[in-house]
Write a protein that holds these residues in place. Structure first.
Motif, PDB file in Angstrom:
ATOM      1  N   ILE A  65       0.657  -1.283  -0.327  1.00 16.95           N
ATOM      2  CA  ILE A  65      -0.155  -0.073  -0.046  1.00 16.95           C
ATOM      3  C   ILE A  65       1.154   1.339   0.119  1.00 16.95           C
ATOM      4  CG2 ILE A  65      -1.336   1.379   1.379  1.00 16.95           C
ATOM      5  CD1 ILE A  65      -3.001  -1.094   1.809  1.00 16.95           C
ATOM      6  N   LYS A  66       0.410   2.100  -0.962  1.00 12.60           N
ATOM      7  CA  LYS A  66       1.606   3.584  -0.786  1.00 12.60           C
ATOM      8  C   LYS A  66       0.889   3.920  -0.186  1.00 12.60           C
ATOM      9  CE  LYS A  66      -1.209   5.801  -3.972  1.00 12.60           C
ATOM     10  NZ  LYS A  66      -2.020   4.978  -4.826  1.00 12.60           N
ATOM     11  N   ALA A  67       0.584   4.474   1.412  1.00 10.24           N
ATOM     12  CA  ALA A  67       0.742   4.991   2.845  1.00 10.24           C
ATOM     13  C   ALA A  67       1.872   4.219   3.177  1.00 10.24           C
ATOM     14  CB  ALA A  67      -0.566   4.839   3.563  1.00 10.24           C
ATOM     15  N   ILE A  68       2.122   3.135   3.065  1.00 10.87           N
ATOM     16  CA  ILE A  68       2.984   1.759   4.005  1.00 10.87           C
ATOM     17  C   ILE A  68       4.296   2.355   3.534  1.00 10.87           C
ATOM     18  CG2 ILE A  68       3.772  -0.298   5.326  1.00 10.87           C
ATOM     19  CD1 ILE A  68       1.621   0.883   6.110  1.00 10.87           C
ATOM     20  N   LYS A  69       4.782   1.956   1.731  1.00  8.39           N
ATOM     21  CA  LYS A  69       5.792   1.826   1.004  1.00  8.39           C
ATOM     22  C   LYS A  69       6.105   3.693   1.097  1.00  8.39           C
ATOM     23  CE  LYS A  69       4.597   0.517  -3.006  1.00  8.39           C
ATOM     24  NZ  LYS A  69       3.966   0.709  -4.503  1.00  8.39           N
ATOM     25  N   ASN A  70       5.806   4.580   0.961  1.00 10.43           N
ATOM     26  CA  ASN A  70       5.680   6.171   1.209  1.00 10.43           C
ATOM     27  C   ASN A  70       5.724   6.826   2.595  1.00 10.43           C
ATOM     28  OD1 ASN A  70       6.284   6.316  -1.388  1.00 10.43           O
ATOM     29  ND2 ASN A  70       4.565   6.192  -1.661  1.00 10.43           N
ATOM     30  N   ASN A  71       5.758   4.977   3.526  1.00 11.48           N
ATOM     31  CA  ASN A  71       5.306   5.993   5.196  1.00 11.48           C
ATOM     32  C   ASN A  71       5.178   7.101   5.621  1.00 11.48           C
ATOM     33  OD1 ASN A  71       6.629   6.259   7.596  1.00 11.48           O
ATOM     34  ND2 ASN A  71       8.333   7.031   7.891  1.00 11.48           N
ATOM     35  N   ARG A  72       3.560   7.461   4.854  1.00  8.97           N
ATOM     36  CA  ARG A  72       2.651   8.526   5.410  1.00  8.97           C
ATOM     37  C   ARG A  72       1.731   7.815   6.240  1.00  8.97           C
ATOM     38  NH1 ARG A  72       1.553  12.445   2.317  1.00  8.97           N
ATOM     39  NH2 ARG A  72       1.486  12.874   4.342  1.00  8.97           N
ATOM     40  N   LEU A  73       2.631   7.352   7.428  1.00  2.59           N
ATOM     41  CA  LEU A  73       1.235   6.953   8.791  1.00  2.59           C
ATOM     42  C   LEU A  73       1.395   8.496   9.894  1.00  2.59           C
ATOM     43  CD1 LEU A  73       2.009   4.161   7.290  1.00  2.59           C
ATOM     44  CD2 LEU A  73       1.909   3.224   9.981  1.00  2.59           C
ATOM     45  N   GLU A  74      -0.141   8.962   9.244  1.00  2.00           N
ATOM     46  CA  GLU A  74      -0.294   9.838   9.761  1.00  2.00           C
ATOM     47  C   GLU A  74      -0.668  10.458  11.425  1.00  2.00           C
ATOM     48  OE1 GLU A  74       2.358  12.669   9.036  1.00  2.00           O
ATOM     49  OE2 GLU A  74       2.448  11.683   7.064  1.00  2.00           O
ATOM     50  N   PHE A  75      -0.379  10.627  12.599  1.00  3.35           N
ATOM     51  CA  PHE A  75      -0.944  11.246  13.919  1.00  3.35           C
ATOM     52  C   PHE A  75      -1.891  12.061  13.946  1.00  3.35           C
ATOM     53  CE2 PHE A  75       2.317   7.999  15.263  1.00  3.35           C
ATOM     54  CZ  PHE A  75       1.059   7.141  15.296  1.00  3.35           C
ATOM     55  N   VAL A  76      -3.246  12.107  13.833  1.00  4.39           N
ATOM     56  CA  VAL A  76      -4.017  13.419  13.545  1.00  4.39           C
ATOM     57  C   VAL A  76      -4.963  13.194  15.273  1.00  4.39           C
ATOM     58  CG1 VAL A  76      -5.779  15.000  13.362  1.00  4.39           C
ATOM     59  CG2 VAL A  76      -4.079  14.269  11.508  1.00  4.39           C
ATOM     60  N   SER A  77      -4.876  14.499  16.395  1.00  8.64           N
ATOM     61  CA  SER A  77      -5.247  14.098  17.578  1.00  8.64           C
ATOM     62  C   SER A  77      -6.554  13.206  17.016  1.00  8.64           C
ATOM     63  CB  SER A  77      -4.893  15.522  18.491  1.00  8.64           C
ATOM     64  OG  SER A  77      -5.952  15.224  19.465  1.00  8.64           O
ATOM     65  N   ASP A  78      -7.321  12.277  18.377  1.00  4.71           N
ATOM     66  CA  ASP A  78      -8.451  12.507  17.967  1.00  4.71           C
ATOM     67  C   ASP A  78      -9.728  13.730  18.342  1.00  4.71           C
ATOM     68  OD1 ASP A  78      -7.464   9.948  17.450  1.00  4.71           O
ATOM     69  OD2 ASP A  78      -8.941   8.649  19.212  1.00  4.71           O
ATOM     70  N   ARG A  79      -8.990  14.976  19.272  1.00  2.68           N
ATOM     71  CA  ARG A  79     -10.016  15.670  19.457  1.00  2.68           C
ATOM     72  C   ARG A  79     -10.423  16.240  17.686  1.00  2.68           C
ATOM     73  NH1 ARG A  79      -6.671  20.729  21.221  1.00  2.68           N
ATOM     74  NH2 ARG A  79      -4.952  21.020  19.982  1.00  2.68           N
TER      75      ARG A  79
END
Length: 320
Positions: free
Chosen positions: A277-291
């Protein structure tokens, strides 16, 4: 005789100028009773501008914090001060002092003259409070930005601060316009496919608030495109792979201490099913606060910005 006529004229002028005042507006006369319609369509009669407000939802916490002085708020909801789910700061929560859940006795003990609850609040609690002649305003959980505007208007009207509600919505609209001026440069066919996750799987059902947030942020909602809608509860890995998201948005709020944010991210990154998956291959795991992901107030515009910044950081470079 002239003096007598002058006195009479002054007296009449005083009376007529007083008659011209709008005594039915709660912002002008705190003693004037008024009626508002809540998000369940219920008529709520309020004896005068409330000064002992209890808010049992984090969305109404946040709206009230912008439109009333905190001395008028006698309790926030139980999540107030938790930076991962609410925009109420610890300092604001400490100033108010009290937090309440859906507990009749705890709410009544604060002697409120107005209580805000949510559409998820049990009807029995609302009835208990109203049986004690305590006004209860039921606030909704909007599924669109437009519905959020209406929620702000409604809460402000109930609090006797209609004009401040209008000003707050105007601020929202200005923020939306500012964001659109940055994001409109993205061609429709170049919008990133984003999939958001909770600890139990993909989130972002079609025609729900997160779906609307994504549209305003100029990103495609991968979960909705994969078939997550109001009638489904989960997505298979096969469907996630088929959509091939550009970005994964991961959870940040460990609300019950049973989940580890970083461990979950590592599990997603190491899942062999996702390796292409592109998100994994390109290291695009992003954290956006649950708020931002579970927003329930005017801060929805901040949520749009947070998502857009996570997905298109180049558009928000310093100085731009």
């Amino acid at each position: 005789m002239k003096k007598i006529l002058l006195v009479l004229f002054s007296f009449l002028l005083l009376i007529t100028s007083g008659c011209g005042q709008n005594t039915d507006t709660p912002e002008e006369n705190s003693a004037a009773a008024y009626v508002v319609t809540d998000d369940k369509g219920r008529q709520v009669k309020i004896a005068g501008k409330p000064v002992r407000i209890v808010s049992a939802t984090y969305g109404t916490d946040e709206i009230l914090a912008e439109i009333v002085t905190l001395d008028r708020v006698k309790a926030f909801s139980k999540w107030a001060g938790d930076p991962e789910i609410t925009f109420i700061t610890k300092e604001q929560a400490d100033r108010v002092g009290n937090k309440v859940g859906e507990n009749t006795e705890a709410i009544v003990a604060l002697k409120p003259d107005l209580v805000f609850v949510s559409t998820a609040t049990p009807d029995s609690l609302v009835k208990n409070l109203e049986d004690m002649e305590i006004p209860v305003y039921v606030a909704g959980s909007p599924k669109t930005i437009e519905a959020m505007r209406k929620k702000v208007f409604g809460v402000a009207a109930a609090a006797g601060e209609k004009s401040k509600g209008e000003a707050l919505v105007s601020t929202m609209d200005n923020k939306l316009a500012e964001l659109e001026s940055k994001l409109k440069v993205i061609p429709k066919d170049k919008e990133k496919v984003v999939m958001a996750f909770s600890f139990i799987g993909a989130i972002g059902r079609k025609d729900n608030l997160l779906d609307d947030i994504f549209q305003y942020a100029h990103v495609r909602n991968g979960a909705a495109e994969a078939g997550l809608d109001q009638g489904s509860s989960a997505l298979s890995k096969e469907r996630i792979i088929a959509i091939d998201p550009d970005v994964f948005l991961l959870p940040t709020w460990n609300f019950d201490s049973n989940n580890d944010v970083q461990k979950y991210a590592q599990q997603v990154a190491a899942d062999p099913a996702f390796k292409n998956i592109k998100a994994i291959k390109n290291n695009r795991l992003e954290f956006v606060s649950d708020r931002y992901r579970y927003v329930a107030s005017q801060h929805v515009t901040d949520s749009i910005e947070a998502v857009a910044k996570a997905v298109y950081p180049e558009l928000f470079a310093k100085g731009e």
